[in-house]
Scaffold this motif. Structure first.
Motif, PDB file in Angstrom:
ATOM      1  N   TYR A  54       0.882  -1.175   0.000  1.00 44.04           N
ATOM      2  CA  TYR A  54       0.000   0.000   0.000  1.00 44.04           C
ATOM      3  C   TYR A  54       0.913   1.217   0.000  1.00 44.04           C
ATOM      4  O   TYR A  54       1.757   1.352   0.899  1.00 44.04           O
ATOM      5  N   TYR A  55       0.753   2.055  -1.016  1.00 48.62           N
ATOM      6  CA  TYR A  55       1.631   3.216  -1.100  1.00 48.62           C
ATOM      7  C   TYR A  55       1.108   4.344  -0.221  1.00 48.62           C
ATOM      8  O   TYR A  55       0.041   4.900  -0.473  1.00 48.62           O
ATOM      9  N   TYR A  62       6.043   2.321   0.452  1.00 51.37           N
ATOM     10  CA  TYR A  62       5.085   1.215   0.521  1.00 51.37           C
ATOM     11  C   TYR A  62       5.046   0.628   1.918  1.00 51.37           C
ATOM     12  O   TYR A  62       6.074   0.338   2.517  1.00 51.37           O
ATOM     13  N   GLY A  78      -2.165  -6.194 -14.458  1.00 54.86           N
ATOM     14  CA  GLY A  78      -0.970  -5.367 -14.449  1.00 54.86           C
ATOM     15  C   GLY A  78      -0.437  -5.087 -15.835  1.00 54.86           C
ATOM     16  O   GLY A  78      -1.060  -5.449 -16.836  1.00 54.86           O
ATOM     17  N   HIS A  90       4.349  -4.299 -13.292  1.00 50.86           N
ATOM     18  CA  HIS A  90       3.611  -3.569 -12.252  1.00 50.86           C
ATOM     19  C   HIS A  90       2.214  -4.154 -12.218  1.00 50.86           C
ATOM     20  O   HIS A  90       1.485  -4.080 -13.204  1.00 50.86           O
ATOM     21  N   HIS A  92      -1.419  -5.283  -9.700  1.00 54.95           N
ATOM     22  CA  HIS A  92      -2.205  -5.200  -8.474  1.00 54.95           C
ATOM     23  C   HIS A  92      -2.977  -6.498  -8.309  1.00 54.95           C
ATOM     24  O   HIS A  92      -3.373  -7.139  -9.281  1.00 54.95           O
ATOM     25  N   GLY A 105      -4.080  -4.908  -3.196  1.00 54.35           N
ATOM     26  CA  GLY A 105      -2.989  -3.937  -3.175  1.00 54.35           C
ATOM     27  C   GLY A 105      -2.001  -4.172  -4.299  1.00 54.35           C
ATOM     28  O   GLY A 105      -2.250  -4.942  -5.223  1.00 54.35           O
ATOM     29  N   HIS A 106      -0.885  -3.509  -4.139  1.00 60.78           N
ATOM     30  CA  HIS A 106       0.202  -3.542  -5.111  1.00 60.78           C
ATOM     31  C   HIS A 106       0.973  -4.861  -4.940  1.00 60.78           C
ATOM     32  O   HIS A 106       1.296  -5.250  -3.819  1.00 60.78           O
TER      33      HIS A 106
END
Ligand code: ZN
Length: 143
Positions: A54-55, A62, A78, A90, A92, A105-106
């Motif tokens: 989570y940014y 993060y 992604g 990248h 999620h 989340g990421h």
């Protein structure tokens, strides 16, 4: 600042993910091996354990959330572009535990595959999308 690239469809890879491998590392490995520098990634499956990022926008870092135990990959979506000249994934992840509750989340390293099915669509872009540090967000964004 908005940035637009035109992309044309390239190959579509359909992949069965390897059990016990790290999900993010495996996706990156496939793109590197297949020389996919731009594209999109989707996957479903199950994990024996997962971590999500989570940014924190004010702290510009993060935070890592640990999901306890096995979970379903409800959705992984992604993209693939370049960072430091190499394919960079990248993505999620939305994952559900035994009660069906979804957390998301990421995608970070630390998600271990139990089983997974993945589709990677390769793009041929007019100009390469390379990630670079973005002052405004603190993130590695496309330039
Ligand atoms: Zn992200």
């Amino acid at each position: 600042m908005m940035l637009i690239r035109q992309a044309q469809a390239g190959r579509t890879l359909v992949v069965r993910l390897a059990k016990e491998a790290d999900l993010l590392r495996q996706l990156t490995e496939i793109c590197t091996r297949e020389k996919i520098t731009h594209g999109e990634v989707r996957a479903i499956g199950a994990l024996t354990g997962a971590k999500l990022g989570y940014y924190d926008q004010s702290r510009r870092r993060y935070e890592i959330l640990d999901l306890d135990g096995p979970c379903e990959i409800v959705s992984l979506i992604g993209n693939v572009s370049l960072k430091d000249g190499r394919p960079f994934v990248h993505a999620h992840l939305a994952a559900a535990g035994a009660d069906g509750a979804v957390r998301g989340g990421h995608l970070v390293e630390g998600c271990t595959v139990f089983a997974g099915e993945c589709v990677i669509n390769e793009f041929h872009v007019s100009h390469a999308l390379e990630r670079d540090y973005d002052e405004a967000t603190g993130l590695a964004q496309w330039r």
